[in-house]
Design an enzyme around this catalytic site. Sequence first.
Site, PDB file in Angstrom:
ATOM      1  N   HIS A  27      46.857  39.576  48.113  1.00  0.00           N
ATOM      2  CA  HIS A  27      48.247  39.690  48.253  1.00  0.00           C
ATOM      3  C   HIS A  27      48.773  39.224  49.714  1.00  0.00           C
ATOM      4  O   HIS A  27      49.786  38.519  49.829  1.00  0.00           O
ATOM      5  CB  HIS A  27      48.737  41.108  48.011  1.00  0.00           C
ATOM      6  N   TRP A  58      36.740  43.108  37.048  1.00  0.00           N
ATOM      7  CA  TRP A  58      38.282  43.175  36.961  1.00  0.00           C
ATOM      8  C   TRP A  58      38.564  42.210  35.876  1.00  0.00           C
ATOM      9  O   TRP A  58      38.161  40.874  36.078  1.00  0.00           O
ATOM     10  CB  TRP A  58      38.653  42.746  38.388  1.00  0.00           C
ATOM     11  N   TYR A 114      41.212  40.457  34.045  1.00  0.00           N
ATOM     12  CA  TYR A 114      42.582  40.110  34.073  1.00  0.00           C
ATOM     13  C   TYR A 114      43.023  38.882  33.263  1.00  0.00           C
ATOM     14  O   TYR A 114      42.738  37.625  33.871  1.00  0.00           O
ATOM     15  CB  TYR A 114      43.134  39.899  35.673  1.00  0.00           C
ATOM     16  N   ARG A 124      44.807  35.946  32.267  1.00  0.00           N
ATOM     17  CA  ARG A 124      45.742  35.055  32.869  1.00  0.00           C
ATOM     18  C   ARG A 124      45.567  33.719  32.791  1.00  0.00           C
ATOM     19  O   ARG A 124      44.471  33.188  32.775  1.00  0.00           O
ATOM     20  CB  ARG A 124      45.973  35.410  34.378  1.00  0.00           C
ATOM     21  N   LYS A 144      37.445  47.114  34.878  1.00  0.00           N
ATOM     22  CA  LYS A 144      38.725  47.625  35.415  1.00  0.00           C
ATOM     23  C   LYS A 144      40.086  46.714  35.001  1.00  0.00           C
ATOM     24  O   LYS A 144      39.907  45.496  35.036  1.00  0.00           O
ATOM     25  CB  LYS A 144      38.738  47.143  36.981  1.00  0.00           C
TER      26      LYS A 144
HETATM   27  P1  FBP Z   1      46.082  48.245  43.289  1.00  0.00           P
HETATM   28  O1  FBP Z   1      45.763  49.587  42.749  1.00  0.00           O
HETATM   29  O2  FBP Z   1      46.872  48.362  44.724  1.00  0.00           O
HETATM   30  O3  FBP Z   1      46.895  47.624  42.144  1.00  0.00           O
HETATM   31  O4  FBP Z   1      44.566  47.391  43.391  1.00  0.00           O
HETATM   32  C1  FBP Z   1      44.038  46.932  42.337  1.00  0.00           C
HETATM   33  C2  FBP Z   1      43.620  45.661  42.323  1.00  0.00           C
HETATM   34  O5  FBP Z   1      43.067  45.307  41.146  1.00  0.00           O
HETATM   35  C3  FBP Z   1      43.172  45.137  43.662  1.00  0.00           C
HETATM   36  O6  FBP Z   1      41.568  45.622  43.566  1.00  0.00           O
HETATM   37  C4  FBP Z   1      43.441  43.721  43.654  1.00  0.00           C
HETATM   38  O7  FBP Z   1      43.637  43.102  45.000  1.00  0.00           O
HETATM   39  C5  FBP Z   1      44.693  43.762  43.126  1.00  0.00           C
HETATM   40  O8  FBP Z   1      45.005  44.834  42.237  1.00  0.00           O
HETATM   41  C6  FBP Z   1      45.099  42.479  42.230  1.00  0.00           C
HETATM   42  O9  FBP Z   1      46.150  42.615  41.582  1.00  0.00           O
HETATM   43  P2  FBP Z   1      46.991  41.188  41.195  1.00  0.00           P
HETATM   44  O10 FBP Z   1      45.987  40.341  40.661  1.00  0.00           O
HETATM   45  O11 FBP Z   1      47.753  41.816  39.734  1.00  0.00           O
HETATM   46  O12 FBP Z   1      48.024  41.084  42.133  1.00  0.00           O
END
Ligand code: FBP
Length: 246
Positions: free
Chosen positions: A23, A138, A140, A142, A171
């Site tokens: 971020h 992780w 995600y 997307r 995660k």
């Molecule tokens: P947070 O608990 O601050 O949301 O962190 C979890 C996390 O998976 C971090 O490890 C990673 O940097 C971030 O969220 C990525 O989130 P996104 O891809 O949704 O911006």
Amino acid sequence: MFEEKLLRDGKCILLAYDQGLEHGPTDFNDVNVDPTYIMDLAEKGQFNGVIFQRGIAEKYYRKESGIPLIVKLNGKTRLEKGDPISHQLCSVKEAVDLGAVAVGYTIYVGSSHEAEMFEEFSKIVEEAHDNELAVIVWMYPRGEGIADEFDKDILAYSARIALELGADIVKMKYNKNQDDLRWIVKAAGKTKVVIAGGSKLSDEELLKEVKEEIACSTCGLAIGRNIWQRNNPYEIIKKLKAIVWG
Ligand code: FBP
């Protein structure tokens, strides 16, 4: 198995601090911008692990703290456009040299680059397990293939892929539906599910969500901003531990 070093009575709360790459410093203030503060927090809060990218691990991780290290092996910025891809930036060998007990890797399920991340991740699983390191993925959803990243079937599919690819811990994000989460945890099988924290919530909202998540047989949390963006994180840490370990 490999994840045992991260668990206490089968549960864990991991402190995530890879947001500086994902971020940028907009997530930080004068205090938490300093990784030393996070290392102190991990130690004083007795987290079950701290998640760093290689550069932070090299310069700030203190092995003598006794807090297990998880090195995140890939990462990307929020600045890139198009379907997401996150390439490997650190080797398993380097993670071992840094003192890690586990490695982390993000897969964007449904991205047009999914296959590249699968391939990279599969090699990481093999190498990490050869070195007795746990693997956290992780997951995600997307990219082009994903209409709704919080859809039950998509989340369960992602959790199942984590099992299929050999991850020890997956995660995931919580879509605020307990029936969905129960199914997602089932789909993950023996791969344990931890939930990401997301952007900062009020104490009440966070505790309510975590209660719901733990009631669905998740294994705990991998949480960042909701801890280190608080002025007094120790109060919430105590409450979260009471929920996770009941
Ligand atoms: P947070 O608990 O601050 O949301 O962190 C979890 C996390 O998976 C971090 O490890 C990673 O940097 C971030 O969220 C990525 O989130 P996104 O891809 O949704 O911006």
